[in-house]
Design an enzyme around this catalytic site. Structure first.
Site, PDB file in Angstrom:
ATOM      1  N   HIS A  61       0.881  -1.179   0.000  1.00  0.00           N
ATOM      2  CA  HIS A  61       0.000   0.000   0.000  1.00  0.00           C
ATOM      3  C   HIS A  61       0.910   1.219   0.000  1.00  0.00           C
ATOM      4  CE1 HIS A  61      -3.812   1.944   0.323  1.00  0.00           C
ATOM      5  NE2 HIS A  61      -3.375   2.697   1.298  1.00  0.00           N
ATOM      6  N   HIS A  62       0.862   1.974  -1.091  1.00  0.00           N
ATOM      7  CA  HIS A  62       1.909   2.960  -1.365  1.00  0.00           C
ATOM      8  C   HIS A  62       1.407   4.402  -1.299  1.00  0.00           C
ATOM      9  CE1 HIS A  62       3.180  -0.860  -3.135  1.00  0.00           C
ATOM     10  NE2 HIS A  62       4.422  -0.469  -2.882  1.00  0.00           N
ATOM     11  N   ASP A  88      -5.457   3.537   4.497  1.00  0.00           N
ATOM     12  CA  ASP A  88      -4.782   4.835   4.507  1.00  0.00           C
ATOM     13  C   ASP A  88      -4.608   5.350   5.933  1.00  0.00           C
ATOM     14  OD1 ASP A  88      -4.623   5.096   1.600  1.00  0.00           O
ATOM     15  OD2 ASP A  88      -6.815   5.129   1.726  1.00  0.00           O
TER      16      ASP A  88
HETATM   17  C1  LIG Z   1      -1.286  -4.276  -8.110  1.00  0.00           C
HETATM   18  C2  LIG Z   1      -1.090  -3.771  -6.708  1.00  0.00           C
HETATM   19  O1  LIG Z   1      -1.396  -4.760  -5.774  1.00  0.00           O
HETATM   20  C3  LIG Z   1      -1.981  -2.592  -6.439  1.00  0.00           C
HETATM   21  O2  LIG Z   1      -1.808  -1.627  -7.427  1.00  0.00           O
HETATM   22  C4  LIG Z   1      -1.748  -1.972  -5.051  1.00  0.00           C
HETATM   23  C5  LIG Z   1      -0.373  -1.363  -4.920  1.00  0.00           C
HETATM   24  N1  LIG Z   1      -0.329  -0.203  -4.042  1.00  0.00           N
HETATM   25  C6  LIG Z   1      -1.422   0.507  -3.735  1.00  0.00           C
HETATM   26  N2  LIG Z   1      -1.308   1.631  -3.057  1.00  0.00           N
HETATM   27  C7  LIG Z   1      -2.365   2.380  -2.765  1.00  0.00           C
HETATM   28  N3  LIG Z   1      -2.204   3.534  -2.080  1.00  0.00           N
HETATM   29  N4  LIG Z   1      -3.590   2.006  -3.139  1.00  0.00           N
HETATM   30  C8  LIG Z   1      -3.818   0.864  -3.816  1.00  0.00           C
HETATM   31  O3  LIG Z   1      -4.981   0.543  -4.117  1.00  0.00           O
HETATM   32  C9  LIG Z   1      -2.695   0.054  -4.140  1.00  0.00           C
HETATM   33  N5  LIG Z   1      -2.825  -1.086  -4.793  1.00  0.00           N
END
Ligand SMILES: C[C@H](O)[C@H](O)[C@H]1CNC2=NC(N)=NC(=O)C2=N1
Length: 100
Positions: A61-62, A88
């Protein structure tokens, strides 16, 4: 596991709880959970980013973030939920700890 976008009331309540112990508050900006972190210098800012980077990779989760010398602007949203989710708020809490 399916994550859901939080309601306006859910966000408002979670924001109150999150900002309870912190000096500078998280707010909602561009529909994202947002905070500007300020550090002593670049080294401290980058240390914070490094700790956060290891954690967010583990959680998959980025953040959206940008760094200018001692400042890191962070914006959190959950793409799959189409808005701010519990994920979040969990990350926001962690980042407050990494910064502190
Ligand atoms: C393919 C991967 O699992 C997704 O894109 C993940 C990666 N990091 C993510 N980060 C965030 N902030 N929201 C997401 O929905 C998310 N999904």
């Amino acid at each position: 596991m399916r994550v859901e976008k939080l309601s306006e009331l859910g966000i408002s309540n979670a924001l109150k709880a999150l900002n309870n112990e912190t000096v500078s508050p998280w707010t909602i900006e561009d529909n994202k959970l947002t905070k500007l972190f300020q550090f002593k210098d670049f080294q401290h800012a980058f240390g914070f980013m490094t700790m956060s980077a290891l954690y967010v990779e583990k959680k998959n989760h980025h953040p959206e973030w940008s760094n200018l010398y001692n400042k890191v602007k962070v914006q959190l949203t959950t793409h799959e939920a189409g808005g701010v989710s519990e994920k979040d708020f969990d990350l926001a809490k962690r980042m407050d700890r990494f910064a502190g």
